[in-house]
Design a protein around this motif. Structure first.
Motif, PDB file in Angstrom:
ATOM      1  N   GLY A   1     -25.190  28.766  22.052  1.00  0.00           N
ATOM      2  CA  GLY A   1     -25.867  28.304  20.852  1.00  0.00           C
ATOM      3  C   GLY A   1     -25.072  28.507  19.570  1.00  0.00           C
ATOM      4  O   GLY A   1     -25.371  27.890  18.548  1.00  0.00           O
ATOM      5  N   SER A   2     -24.053  29.331  19.611  1.00  0.00           N
ATOM      6  CA  SER A   2     -23.261  29.563  18.403  1.00  0.00           C
ATOM      7  C   SER A   2     -21.997  28.704  18.372  1.00  0.00           C
ATOM      8  O   SER A   2     -21.314  28.663  17.346  1.00  0.00           O
ATOM      9  N   ILE A   3     -21.710  27.994  19.443  1.00  0.00           N
ATOM     10  CA  ILE A   3     -20.479  27.205  19.492  1.00  0.00           C
ATOM     11  C   ILE A   3     -20.507  26.067  18.477  1.00  0.00           C
ATOM     12  O   ILE A   3     -19.548  25.882  17.721  1.00  0.00           O
ATOM     13  N   GLY A   4     -21.592  25.311  18.421  1.00  0.00           N
ATOM     14  CA  GLY A   4     -21.674  24.187  17.491  1.00  0.00           C
ATOM     15  C   GLY A   4     -21.550  24.610  16.036  1.00  0.00           C
ATOM     16  O   GLY A   4     -20.706  24.078  15.297  1.00  0.00           O
ATOM     17  N   PRO A   5     -22.361  25.586  15.591  1.00  0.00           N
ATOM     18  CA  PRO A   5     -22.234  26.038  14.202  1.00  0.00           C
ATOM     19  C   PRO A   5     -20.863  26.653  13.894  1.00  0.00           C
ATOM     20  O   PRO A   5     -20.300  26.423  12.820  1.00  0.00           O
ATOM     21  N   THR A   6     -20.314  27.389  14.848  1.00  0.00           N
ATOM     22  CA  THR A   6     -18.991  27.978  14.644  1.00  0.00           C
ATOM     23  C   THR A   6     -17.938  26.888  14.568  1.00  0.00           C
ATOM     24  O   THR A   6     -17.043  26.927  13.711  1.00  0.00           O
ATOM     25  N   ARG A   7     -18.054  25.896  15.429  1.00  0.00           N
ATOM     26  CA  ARG A   7     -17.124  24.766  15.417  1.00  0.00           C
ATOM     27  C   ARG A   7     -17.160  24.069  14.060  1.00  0.00           C
ATOM     28  O   ARG A   7     -16.124  23.762  13.472  1.00  0.00           O
ATOM     29  N   ALA A   8     -18.370  23.841  13.529  1.00  0.00           N
ATOM     30  CA  ALA A   8     -18.510  23.181  12.225  1.00  0.00           C
ATOM     31  C   ALA A   8     -17.838  24.004  11.125  1.00  0.00           C
ATOM     32  O   ALA A   8     -17.128  23.450  10.273  1.00  0.00           O
ATOM     33  N   ARG A   9     -18.043  25.321  11.134  1.00  0.00           N
ATOM     34  CA  ARG A   9     -17.410  26.181  10.129  1.00  0.00           C
ATOM     35  C   ARG A   9     -15.889  26.176  10.269  1.00  0.00           C
ATOM     36  O   ARG A   9     -15.155  26.111   9.275  1.00  0.00           O
ATOM     37  N   CYS A  10     -15.415  26.229  11.508  1.00  0.00           N
ATOM     38  CA  CYS A  10     -13.964  26.230  11.750  1.00  0.00           C
ATOM     39  C   CYS A  10     -13.332  24.927  11.264  1.00  0.00           C
ATOM     40  O   CYS A  10     -12.276  24.943  10.624  1.00  0.00           O
ATOM     41  N   LEU A  11     -13.961  23.798  11.566  1.00  0.00           N
ATOM     42  CA  LEU A  11     -13.411  22.514  11.155  1.00  0.00           C
ATOM     43  C   LEU A  11     -13.462  22.347   9.638  1.00  0.00           C
ATOM     44  O   LEU A  11     -12.540  21.788   9.041  1.00  0.00           O
ATOM     45  N   ALA A  12     -14.519  22.859   9.004  1.00  0.00           N
ATOM     46  CA  ALA A  12     -14.598  22.808   7.539  1.00  0.00           C
ATOM     47  C   ALA A  12     -13.476  23.653   6.934  1.00  0.00           C
ATOM     48  O   ALA A  12     -12.820  23.235   5.966  1.00  0.00           O
ATOM     49  N   CYS A  13     -13.243  24.809   7.497  1.00  0.00           N
ATOM     50  CA  CYS A  13     -12.175  25.688   7.027  1.00  0.00           C
ATOM     51  C   CYS A  13     -10.817  25.012   7.230  1.00  0.00           C
ATOM     52  O   CYS A  13      -9.946  25.060   6.350  1.00  0.00           O
ATOM     53  N   LEU A  14     -10.644  24.350   8.360  1.00  0.00           N
ATOM     54  CA  LEU A  14      -9.394  23.647   8.647  1.00  0.00           C
ATOM     55  C   LEU A  14      -9.171  22.520   7.634  1.00  0.00           C
ATOM     56  O   LEU A  14      -8.066  22.374   7.098  1.00  0.00           O
ATOM     57  N   ARG A  15     -10.213  21.752   7.352  1.00  0.00           N
ATOM     58  CA  ARG A  15     -10.088  20.684   6.354  1.00  0.00           C
ATOM     59  C   ARG A  15      -9.676  21.255   4.996  1.00  0.00           C
ATOM     60  O   ARG A  15      -8.776  20.721   4.344  1.00  0.00           O
ATOM     61  N   THR A  16     -10.313  22.336   4.599  1.00  0.00           N
ATOM     62  CA  THR A  16      -9.987  22.957   3.314  1.00  0.00           C
ATOM     63  C   THR A  16      -8.545  23.459   3.313  1.00  0.00           C
ATOM     64  O   THR A  16      -7.802  23.234   2.350  1.00  0.00           O
ATOM     65  N   LEU A  17      -8.150  24.112   4.379  1.00  0.00           N
ATOM     66  CA  LEU A  17      -6.788  24.638   4.469  1.00  0.00           C
ATOM     67  C   LEU A  17      -5.767  23.506   4.416  1.00  0.00           C
ATOM     68  O   LEU A  17      -4.764  23.600   3.694  1.00  0.00           O
ATOM     69  N   LEU A  18      -6.027  22.437   5.122  1.00  0.00           N
ATOM     70  CA  LEU A  18      -5.079  21.318   5.123  1.00  0.00           C
ATOM     71  C   LEU A  18      -4.988  20.671   3.740  1.00  0.00           C
ATOM     72  O   LEU A  18      -3.912  20.251   3.328  1.00  0.00           O
ATOM     73  N   ARG A  19      -6.102  20.614   3.037  1.00  0.00           N
ATOM     74  CA  ARG A  19      -6.083  20.046   1.676  1.00  0.00           C
ATOM     75  C   ARG A  19      -5.380  20.970   0.702  1.00  0.00           C
ATOM     76  O   ARG A  19      -4.553  20.532  -0.091  1.00  0.00           O
ATOM     77  N   THR A  20      -5.720  22.251   0.734  1.00  0.00           N
ATOM     78  CA  THR A  20      -5.180  23.183  -0.270  1.00  0.00           C
ATOM     79  C   THR A  20      -3.727  23.536  -0.015  1.00  0.00           C
ATOM     80  O   THR A  20      -2.992  23.818  -0.947  1.00  0.00           O
ATOM     81  N   GLU A  21      -3.323  23.539   1.215  1.00  0.00           N
ATOM     82  CA  GLU A  21      -1.941  23.892   1.548  1.00  0.00           C
ATOM     83  C   GLU A  21      -1.037  22.671   1.570  1.00  0.00           C
ATOM     84  O   GLU A  21       0.137  22.782   1.862  1.00  0.00           O
ATOM     85  N   ARG A  22      -1.620  21.515   1.330  1.00  0.00           N
ATOM     86  CA  ARG A  22      -0.849  20.260   1.305  1.00  0.00           C
ATOM     87  C   ARG A  22      -0.189  19.979   2.644  1.00  0.00           C
ATOM     88  O   ARG A  22       0.902  19.437   2.712  1.00  0.00           O
TER      89      ARG A  22
END
Length: 85
Positions: A62-83
């Motif tokens: 039950g925690s995989i989906g919410p964790t996946r969403a947080r991880c992907l959001a963090c990845l998107r932010t990292l890719l944007r901020t780190e260029r």
């Protein structure tokens, strides 16, 4: 019937694609906690079931989906901020 010859990526396109893949791999590795393992699991081909991911990573299904969403959001932010990519 006219058919165009298959287009092949240029050497420059291939180099840029390889750089993007490397940047994404580096960004995934920089994610916190078990995000790198979870992102690696969900990008496998074929992707494992949540049951398999749960067993492999030792996390409740039950925690995989919410964790996946947080991880992907963090990845998107990292890719944007780190260029990356």
């Amino acid at each position: 019937m006219r058919t165009d010859p298959p287009s092949h990526p240029s050497a420059e396109d291939e180099v840029l694609a390889a750089l993007r893949r490397r940047h994404v791999r580096e960004a995934v590795a920089a994610l916190p906690g078990r995000c790198p393992q979870l992102v690696a699991a969900i990008t496998e081909d074929p992707p494992p079931t949540y049951r398999e991911i749960s067993r492999r990573l030792g996390m409740p299904r039950g925690s995989i989906g919410p964790t996946r969403a947080r991880c992907l959001a963090c990845l998107r932010t990292l890719l944007r901020t780190e260029r990356y990519g």
